[in-house]
Structure formats: C-alpha cells, structure tokens
Scaffold this motif. Structure first.
Motif, short mmCIF file in Angstrom:
data_model
loop_
_atom_site.label_atom_id
_atom_site.label_comp_id
_atom_site.label_asym_id
_atom_site.label_seq_id
_atom_site.Cartn_x
_atom_site.Cartn_y
_atom_site.Cartn_z
N PRO A 136 0.58 -1.50 -0.14
CA PRO A 136 -0.04 0.20 -0.13
C PRO A 136 1.23 1.50 0.21
O PRO A 136 0.28 2.06 -0.58
CB PRO A 136 -0.41 0.23 1.24
CG PRO A 136 -0.70 -1.42 0.93
CD PRO A 136 0.17 -2.27 1.39
N ALA A 137 1.92 0.71 0.55
CA ALA A 137 3.03 2.49 0.50
C ALA A 137 3.51 2.58 -0.81
O ALA A 137 4.77 3.20 -0.45
CB ALA A 137 4.19 2.73 1.92
N HIS A 138 3.56 1.96 -1.93
CA HIS A 138 4.51 1.81 -2.80
C HIS A 138 5.92 1.30 -2.86
O HIS A 138 6.36 1.03 -3.44
CB HIS A 138 4.21 2.92 -3.39
CG HIS A 138 3.96 2.62 -5.54
ND1 HIS A 138 2.15 2.62 -5.74
CD2 HIS A 138 4.04 2.96 -6.25
CE1 HIS A 138 3.00 2.24 -7.25
NE2 HIS A 138 3.37 2.70 -7.01
N LYS A 139 5.85 0.43 -1.75
CA LYS A 139 7.09 -0.05 -2.19
C LYS A 139 7.58 -1.15 -2.33
O LYS A 139 6.50 -2.15 -2.56
CB LYS A 139 7.51 -0.38 -0.47
CG LYS A 139 8.11 0.72 0.44
CD LYS A 139 8.55 0.23 2.19
CE LYS A 139 9.14 1.34 2.41
NZ LYS A 139 9.25 0.96 3.97
N LEU A 140 8.11 -2.05 -3.14
CA LEU A 140 8.97 -2.17 -3.94
C LEU A 140 8.68 -3.93 -3.80
O LEU A 140 9.42 -4.15 -2.45
CB LEU A 140 9.92 -2.70 -4.90
CG LEU A 140 9.84 -3.65 -6.32
CD1 LEU A 140 8.61 -4.11 -7.20
CD2 LEU A 140 10.92 -3.12 -7.23
N LEU A 141 7.60 -4.78 -3.93
CA LEU A 141 7.85 -5.78 -3.20
C LEU A 141 8.22 -7.23 -4.24
O LEU A 141 8.90 -8.27 -3.28
CB LEU A 141 6.21 -6.07 -2.26
CG LEU A 141 5.97 -6.11 -1.51
CD1 LEU A 141 4.19 -6.65 -1.44
CD2 LEU A 141 6.36 -5.83 -0.44
N GLY A 142 8.70 -6.96 -5.13
CA GLY A 142 9.20 -8.12 -6.03
C GLY A 142 8.17 -7.45 -8.00
O GLY A 142 7.27 -7.09 -7.76
#
Length: 473
Positions: free
Chosen positions: A197-203
């Motif tokens: 949700p914070a737009h951090k890249l997970l993959g």
C-alpha cells in the motif's frame, strides 16, 4: 502522461526510396520535402514525411535548413511525433524548441513516453522549460518535474514513469483482466511490479510466468522477491552496467525509501551506452562530451582551446629537451632526421595502452585486485614490441647512414621509450582516476609529453654520450 498506440513505426513501403545504400537520406527526398515546406503544401509534406519512423524524421530535421525545421513540425501537425526530437543533436533540438510555441511543445510531449519527454526538456533554459510545463495537466507536470529534479545523467532522468503495478493479493486472472481493460498502460512492458500500500516494491512477475500460471493463483505466490533494482539517483552508466551484467530487459527504479518510482527499459540503456561511449571517444581527443557537429564555429573553438593550450605548454617543454642537445644535432644532422621516429613510435604505443586502460577503467575492469598485474603486463608488452621495432629501425638506420653505432643508439632509445610508453600508458590513467580526474580527457596530453620527452632525451642523450667520448665515427 499517456502513451498512444504505436503509429510511429515505418511501414516497409513508406521507407522505400528515402535512403541510399549507405543509409543516408537521399538528396532528392530532402529537396522534395524542402520544396513542399517552401510552398506551404501541407498535403505533400504529410505524404512525404507523415508516416516515417521517428529516427528518419530526426535525420530529416537535421538535414533541413534551420528555417525549415519548425515549419516541418507545423505542417505535419498531429502527424509529427515529438519522439523524433530525441534523435537529433542537442543544439538542433534546443534551437528548434525555442522557436516553437510552448503550447505546441506541451501538446507534443503529452503523447510520448515520460523518459523521452524528460530527454527533450532537460537541456532547455529554466524559463523555457517552465513555460512548457505550465501548459501541461497537473499530473503530467508533477511527474515530469519530479524526473527533472533528479541529477543529470542519473537513472531518474532516464526512467519512464509509466509502469504496471499490482498488489500482492490480486490473482493472475484479475491481473490479466486488468491488463486487457485498463487504459493508459505503457506501450511496452515486460513485467508486472508488485507493491504494498505504501508503493514499496515487493517483487516482480515476468509476463511469461504470468501467462503460464493458472488464473486462480495469487500474484504473491509467483513473484520474484529480489528483483534487480536501480536507485533513481544512481548514475546512468552504473545502471547500464547492471543491465549488461545481468542481461536485463527492464528494471525497477526505486527512491531512497524503496518506493517504486519508474522503470528503465533496455532501449533507454542502449542510448546510454552509446552516449557514454561517444563521450569517452571524444574525451580521448580532448573534445568536450557535449560537442555536436551542428555547433557553431565559436562554440566549437571555445570548447577545444583549453586542452590545446595545455598541449602547447607540454609541447614547449618537450621541445626544450631538444634544445639541450643543440650542439650535438649541429654536429650530426642524422640525429635530427631520426629523433622524430623514436618519439612518434613511443606516442603510438602509449596511446594503444592508454586506450585499453581508459576503457577498462570506464567498465570497472581495473581495480586493486589486478592493477599491478596489468601494469606489469603492459610494461613487458612495451619491452617486447620495443625489441622487435628496435631491431628493424636499428638495421634501417645503419644502412641508411652507413653507421652501425647510430643504428645501435636509436635501437636502444626505441626500447627505452616503448617500455616507458607501456608503463606510463597505464599509470597515467590509473593516477588520474585515483585523483578523481577524467582519465579519458587528460591522459593523452600527459602521455604525449612523457613519450616525447623520454624519446628525445634517450636518443639524443645516448648519442651525445657515445659520440662525445670519441668512440664514434
């Protein structure tokens, strides 16, 4: 910023007859376009140039007279793809953009990828850039401004802000349906980025894996958790090296907080590699990296004169070495004939070593682990080549002037100078790199000074010593 459907690529029949066998635009084609522009014949201009690929249009713009360039864009109207401006010299592009109304430029950059828009706008004056950005919708303006705020030649300047992102709880089926129905997706993409949700890249999920997985599978089950990422503030050359090392076709660009802000594509990296190689090649000749063939005489002369002045000073120093042996040269004219050979061969051999060293430094192939070995290798290469060339020039000089001792002297000087050329050809770039100076720009001047000085001094010094002892003929 939206990406239109791909209408830019040239149909084979549209390309026919505009280039010669060497790939240059035909003079008859360029003249036809110029005549149509002069007659304000919109239909004819669009018939000739409306369906060309942006690369062909870019070449056409550079070939036309300066007054015809803005008229071409005006007559083409909606048929002009502003991506073509990424294919022209910086000087031509800047002059052309300054002549076009800000509204026209703003309308044009709205319809192209954000990385191309940034490339077009980044070289403009602050006032001209602001006038164009003011004509854009708020979302487009914010996206472009954010990219332009990154340092020059950084990944943030080269990335495109259009990408496909999905939350981890989506299923494969949901994602595929989204790709089929959503508007404003990038024109070309190779992977789906998964973000929180914070737009951090997970993959990320490559498209081939997505299409080979059952629709009910969650995205989180098939994502690559540690994709290769590039920070927006990284140098574009470092980003290109990552692409080269890991054979990437695209890579996520993240900010310092790990949030996804864009994507770099392999076509952007090809441009970066070409730019960096071109810049290094020019620097080896003492030419500034931004010089273009379209630059004015004044600008070109001004950009080249600094290193020419430095070279003049070093040349005077080398010439002063000859002055030390003026009496020797007066007594034996053959020395004046032969001494340029020693200096010239040393310069050429040193340039070979320097070119390899500068390229290796640019690609980070030289480091503390192998620098000493490479210095030793180049010194031995200089010795080996020096011995071979010394034998040839020694025999030639002996036969030419009928003096075996003179042949031995020039042979010895040749070996000394080529060993020094190999040694300093790698030490000078390494030293400049250690001092944070650009080795491509400065190495040539200093290396020429070393090889000229050593060549003159060794040859004339040996001759003075040998014949001064009364052992000569």
């Amino acid at each position: 910023m939206t990406a239109d459907a791909d209408t830019r690529h040239t149909k084979p029949e549209a390309d026919a007859g505009i280039r010669d066998e060497d790939g240059r635009l035909l003079a008859s084609f360029v003249e036809g376009v110029a005549e149509a522009i002069g007659a304000n014949d919109t239909a004819r201009v669009r018939e000739l140039a409306g369906d060309l690929h942006e690369s062909d249009v870019g070449d056409l713009i550079e070939t036309l007279q300066a007054d015809d360039r803005p008229k071409l864009i005006e007559l083409l109207g909606v048929h002009f793809d502003f991506t073509a401006l990424t294919e022209v010299d910086q000087t031509v592009r800047t002059q052309l953009l300054e002549e076009l109304p800000p509204e026209t430029v703003a309308e044009g950059v709205r319809d192209i990828d954000s990385d191309d828009a940034v490339y077009i706008l980044e070289d403009l004056d602050e006032a001209d850039r602001a006038a164009i950005l003011a004509q854009l919708p708020a979302l487009d303006r914010v996206a472009l401004t954010r990219s332009l705020d990154y340092p020059e030649e950084s990944a943030g300047r080269r990335m495109q802000t259009e990408f496909v992102a999905a939350p981890p709880f989506w299923t494969v089926g949901h994602t595929i349906d989204y790709l089929a129905d959503a508007e404003g997706l990038p024109e070309t993409f190779y992977e789906i980025f998964v973000v929180d949700p914070a737009h951090k890249l997970l993959g990320s999920v490559p498209l081939d894996r997505l299409l080979r997985t059952r629709r009910s599978t969650q995205i989180s089950d098939i994502l690559e958790e540690d994709p290769r990422t590039i920070r927006a503030t990284d140098d574009q050359e470092d980003a290109a090296r990552v692409f080269e090392r890991y054979n990437l076709v695209s890579a996520a660009v993240v900010d310092d907080g790990g949030r996804l802000v864009g994507v770099l594509m392999v076509d952007d990296i090809v441009d970066v590699i070409e730019e960096e190689a071109d810049e290094d090649l020019r620097a080896l000749g003492g030419v500034t990296g931004d010089e273009e063939i379209s630059d004015t005489v004044f600008y070109t002369a001004k950009s080249r004169i600094p290193w020419l002045l430095i070279n003049l000073c070093t040349a005077v120093f080398s010439a002063s070495v000859i002055g030390l042996f003026e009496a020797t040269i007066e007594q034996m004219v053959a020395l004046a004939v032969l001494m340029p050979i020693v200096a010239s061969m040393g310069g050429n051999a040193g340039t070979q070593t320097m070119t390899v060293a500068v390229r290796a430094l640019a690609t980070r192939d030289i480091g503390g682990h192998n620098a000493r070995r490479l210095v030793g290798r180049e010194t031995l290469v200089g010795l080996a080549n020096g011995v071979i060339l010394a034998a040839l020039i020694g025999c030639a000089a002996s036969a030419w002037f009928g003096n075996l001792q003179l042949g031995a002297i020039i042979a010895t000087a040749m070996v000394v100078n080529l060993v020094c050329a190999g040694l300093f050809g790698i030490l000078i770039p390494l030293g400049l790199d250690r001092l944070k100076a650009d080795p491509a720009v400065a190495s040539g001047v200093f290396l020429t000074t070393v090889t000229d000085t050593v060549g003159f001094f060794s040859f004339l010094g040996l001759a003075t010593w040998w014949f001064g002892l009364g052992l000569g003929a």
